[in-house]
Scaffold this active site. Sequence first.
Site: not given
Length: 566
Positions: A111, A213, A267, A342-343
């Site tokens: 990430d 991200d 993302e 995870h979001d």
Amino acid sequence: MTAVTQDTTHTDSIQRKWWKEAVVYQVYPMSFKDADGDGIGDLKGIISKLDYIKSLGVDVVWLNPVYQSPNRDNGYDISNYEAIMSRFGTMADFDSLLAGLHRRGLKLVMDLVVNHTSDQHPWFVQSRSSRSNPYRNFYHWWDAERGKPAHRYSFFDVNNEAWKYDSLTHAYYLHYFGDFQPDLNWENPQVRDSIFQMMRFWLDKGVDGFRMDVIPFISKDTTFPPLPPQYNGDFVKYYANGPHLHEYLRDMNRDVLSRYDCMSVAEGIGVTTATAHDFVDADRHELNMLYHFEGVSLGMVPGKFKEVQPGGVRLVDFKNLYSKWDSVFEQKGWGTVYLGNHDQPRMVTRWGNDDPQWRALSSKMLTTFLLTMRATPYYYAGDELGMTNIKFNRISDYRDVESLNMYDHLKKTGGNLQEFLRDQKITARDNGRTPFQWNNSRNAGFTTGTPWLRVNPNYLTINAETEGKDSTSCLNYFRKLIQIRKQRLVFVYGKYTELDKDNPSVYAYTRELDGKTILVLLNFTANTAEVNVGNDLAHASLLIDNYPHPSRTNLLQPYEAAVYEW
Ligand code: NOJ
């Protein structure tokens, strides 16, 4: 294996690349496996489960942040980009993890969190200390003599306010996320150089790429004008269209990414079908892929399909959306597909049906969707077991800064807290972050200590060990379907055509390549549903079906998924 044209001059979408053919498996380190009993997952825990990951048949592991961090946003607040969070282990553990993955033929994607750092990062500590500090311009400051800066929205701020006043230097700093996550100033070339150097550090170690991200947010108009009228209050779209964004991504590609055989995925928050190509077309020399937010934003509350819950999302809208995104990359660029991360809440709760009667069937149906689209699938750990939302009743059960801040915000502004808690059962990020369910022993075999977030009580039946022994489980369905996909390039590169588009219950499509045709039929409802695809299914070869007794006709059983080949 079917021959695929290796070199087509006008289509990116059929040029073979390992990252197009891969299935990405996302591991959330805090929740995967705890080896030292402190209640938080760690690198040694992941290492102990590498054979499990390999057994799935996936190709790439995307690891959420493991860098040194005060961990207030679960690692998305980094205080040292070149060190490992001590609760996760050491750099030596990281090196063993990477070697263990590579030994098994798996790749590792890290990430990359570079829109912001932690406020504990030495750059920010310096930057904050005085107006004349050499690191001052590493972040966005607005001297208070100029008055209050124009409003910017913050995702994790109790007042939704992205400018925080700091009395030390009588100035405001910008934080699109928590006030502990100050935004880096990418307009400063020293920031860009420092980030690029850090990326090379990891790539030189041998990592195979980055998931980036909120990368569309990095470039900002540093005059910070009021939100331009064309955005009409849409902060996300505004944040994702910074003036030098693509220049910086091209620099990153030239100085870093193009020098390694690595993959990059943005993302794609705020990215639309109109702007997507700018990020991912091969001739742009920026990134390989992005994942858009349109799918997961579809009717977020209550987030169920209309057929399951009145007022929910219409399947036709879901189908139109995924067909639209397929067509975006038909000639150029490359897509991704995901239903959980995870979001997000757990995919089966959100898009399937977590009622015990339908959980396994609908989870396998969603897995079928993910593994048969023309795009790189991003599959979230635990979804292969059909893990469900935990649906906490009390705010005190939540750990996520997002839920806690939203709650405080509503409390301050007199919002409806009951309604909020009800909706969080569907939408809260912690639903997707409960510990991985390994077996039916205490704490689902995740930890010998006290888990940082409660384990879902359904671990007694939904867990990897039990499912591993059951040939009809979600887990074994996932493994089987991955093998089917891997043996046929038509699943990766084949042309996608949606059938029976107006059907309110069934998603049907074909994939075609070099004379081979795949037909996918997915009943998204808890009722029997008819589909009209004009094929004689009785004589087609059935590759997989989630029922022990497949219908083999155009009448699908509830949540039935069938994949045919001819
Ligand atoms: C997106 C990440 O996926 C999320 O978990 C995080 O909270 C924000 N970006 C801020 O970094």
